[in-house]
Motif scaffolding. Structure first.
Motif, PDB file in Angstrom:
ATOM      1  N   VAL A  99       0.877   3.396   3.984  1.00 13.50           N
ATOM      2  CA  VAL A  99       1.070   2.564   3.249  1.00 13.50           C
ATOM      3  C   VAL A  99       0.469   3.164   1.536  1.00 13.50           C
ATOM      4  O   VAL A  99       1.336   3.805   1.032  1.00 13.50           O
ATOM      5  N   ASP A 100      -0.406   3.848   1.710  1.00 17.30           N
ATOM      6  CA  ASP A 100      -1.340   4.382   1.214  1.00 17.30           C
ATOM      7  C   ASP A 100      -0.170   5.764   0.445  1.00 17.30           C
ATOM      8  O   ASP A 100      -0.664   6.104  -0.956  1.00 17.30           O
ATOM      9  N   TRP A 137      -6.060   7.719 -10.283  1.00 17.19           N
ATOM     10  CA  TRP A 137      -5.656   7.039  -9.214  1.00 17.19           C
ATOM     11  C   TRP A 137      -7.351   6.421  -8.234  1.00 17.19           C
ATOM     12  O   TRP A 137      -8.146   7.004  -7.919  1.00 17.19           O
ATOM     13  N   LEU A 138      -7.001   4.855  -7.838  1.00 16.82           N
ATOM     14  CA  LEU A 138      -7.587   4.547  -7.286  1.00 16.82           C
ATOM     15  C   LEU A 138      -7.423   3.677  -6.332  1.00 16.82           C
ATOM     16  O   LEU A 138      -6.793   2.922  -6.609  1.00 16.82           O
ATOM     17  N   SER A 139      -7.548   3.506  -5.115  1.00 20.13           N
ATOM     18  CA  SER A 139      -7.633   2.902  -3.580  1.00 20.13           C
ATOM     19  C   SER A 139      -8.129   2.663  -2.497  1.00 20.13           C
ATOM     20  O   SER A 139      -9.211   3.696  -2.270  1.00 20.13           O
ATOM     21  N   GLU A 140      -8.339   2.027  -1.645  1.00 20.08           N
ATOM     22  CA  GLU A 140      -9.252   1.264  -1.058  1.00 20.08           C
ATOM     23  C   GLU A 140      -9.105   2.770  -0.339  1.00 20.08           C
ATOM     24  O   GLU A 140     -10.465   2.631   0.710  1.00 20.08           O
ATOM     25  N   GLU A 141      -7.854   3.371   0.450  1.00 15.65           N
ATOM     26  CA  GLU A 141      -7.729   4.167   1.850  1.00 15.65           C
ATOM     27  C   GLU A 141      -8.100   5.358   1.332  1.00 15.65           C
ATOM     28  O   GLU A 141      -7.445   6.234   1.981  1.00 15.65           O
ATOM     29  N   THR A 142      -8.561   5.978   0.218  1.00 17.70           N
ATOM     30  CA  THR A 142      -8.129   7.023  -0.631  1.00 17.70           C
ATOM     31  C   THR A 142     -10.071   7.526  -1.288  1.00 17.70           C
ATOM     32  O   THR A 142     -10.777   6.685  -1.789  1.00 17.70           O
ATOM     33  N   GLU A 143      -9.949   8.670  -0.588  1.00 11.16           N
ATOM     34  CA  GLU A 143     -11.468   8.909  -1.169  1.00 11.16           C
ATOM     35  C   GLU A 143     -11.374   8.843  -2.889  1.00 11.16           C
ATOM     36  O   GLU A 143     -10.723   9.539  -3.322  1.00 11.16           O
ATOM     37  N   ASP A 144     -12.364   8.398  -3.050  1.00 14.95           N
ATOM     38  CA  ASP A 144     -12.432   8.315  -4.755  1.00 14.95           C
ATOM     39  C   ASP A 144     -13.360   9.611  -5.647  1.00 14.95           C
ATOM     40  O   ASP A 144     -13.261  10.129  -5.017  1.00 14.95           O
TER      41      ASP A 144
END
Length: 271
Positions: free
Chosen positions: A55-56, A72-79
């Motif tokens: 999904v990410d 982009w900021l997502s729980e499952e992507t390295e910030d």
């Protein structure tokens, strides 16, 4: 390609992408049974599934095409610190409530927000297994499956007030003198806040350490439905800071938010 000057088109594109992402996750979901997705664990021990990652990747590709200028900021992507220089930010939780998703419980959601200058412009919380889609646009109201929603009209918490909160936090509130009817646990924080927006809950709480991706979309949905999400200081939340974590949060209709927050502050002060 929709843009911010084509608000209706952009919202429709966001909703379509979020629904399609939900369909991808739903392919791994099993009502009442463990997910078919492969499960691994992050450094802190929290689970993540192949569905979260799928999904990410899907949403990043879709939203990058819609708004290439956004961070982009997502729980499952390295910030990446690069997002801090962006006026626009996409804030995504691919599956909010991964543990529930993995166990076959339906209260999980795909949460998407478009943030500008620290506050959300668009918020979508889509719960595929419940067939519930909450959508809000800044100054445009909030809807559940296309129908306008609003918060409870309660003017004070009482023994009949429906509240969603972690049990330890609920105990603190009761020690502070508040009476309420604690509801069964809602695994997805985004859904807990959305339930306050729809009036299904009269108030909701989040313990420390929720992140931007947990709450940004639901924050706008609640605001547009007549409620507030705030920390103990009562100030509105600001997104796209270096630190993505938040402290204790209260979600409630505007008319009782300050009353509840005051009780929580007193409970914390006397602890």
């Amino acid at each position: 390609m929709p843009s911010l000057t084509d608000a209706d088109g952009l919202v429709a594109s966001f909703e379509d992408a979020t629904r399609r992402a939900g369909e991808l996750a739903l392919g791994f979901f099993r009502h009442g049974e463990n997910t078919s997705a492969t499960i691994s664990h992050k450094a802190g021990g929290s689970p993540v599934t192949e569905a979260d990652h799928l999904v990410d990747r899907f949403l990043k590709q879709r939203f990058s095409g819609l708004l290439p200028e956004a961070g982009w900021l997502s729980e499952e992507t390295e910030d990446s610190a690069a997002r801090l220089d962006k006026r626009l930010l996409l804030v995504v939780d691919p599956i909010d409530g991964t543990r529930a998703f993995a166990r076959g419980e339906p209260t999980w959601a795909v949460a998407v927000a478009l943030v500008r200058d620290g506050r959300p412009l668009i918020g979508i919380v889509h719960a595929p297994a419940l067939d519930e889609t909450y959508v809000a646009v800044k100054d445009g109201g909030a809807r559940l499956n296309g129908v306008p929603i609003e918060v409870s009209r309660l003017i004070a918490l009482d023994a009949n007030a429906k509240v969603g909160a972690p049990r330890l936090l609920a105990a603190e509130l009761r020690q502070a003198g508040l009476e309420f009817n604690l509801q069964p646990r809602v695994p997805s924080l985004a859904m807990r806040i959305a339930y306050v927006a729809s009036g299904a809950l009269d108030a909701g709480f989040a313990s420390e350490n929720s992140n931007d991706w947990d709450v940004a979309a639901a924050d706008l949905i609640l605001e547009e439905a007549g409620g507030r999400l705030a920390g103990l200081d009562g100030g509105e939340l600001v997104y796209n800071r270096k630190e993505t974590r938040h402290g204790l949060l209260t979600a409630a209709p505007r008319q009782i938010h300050s009353q509840i927050n005051l009780a929580l502050r007193r409970a914390r002060a006397s602890a």
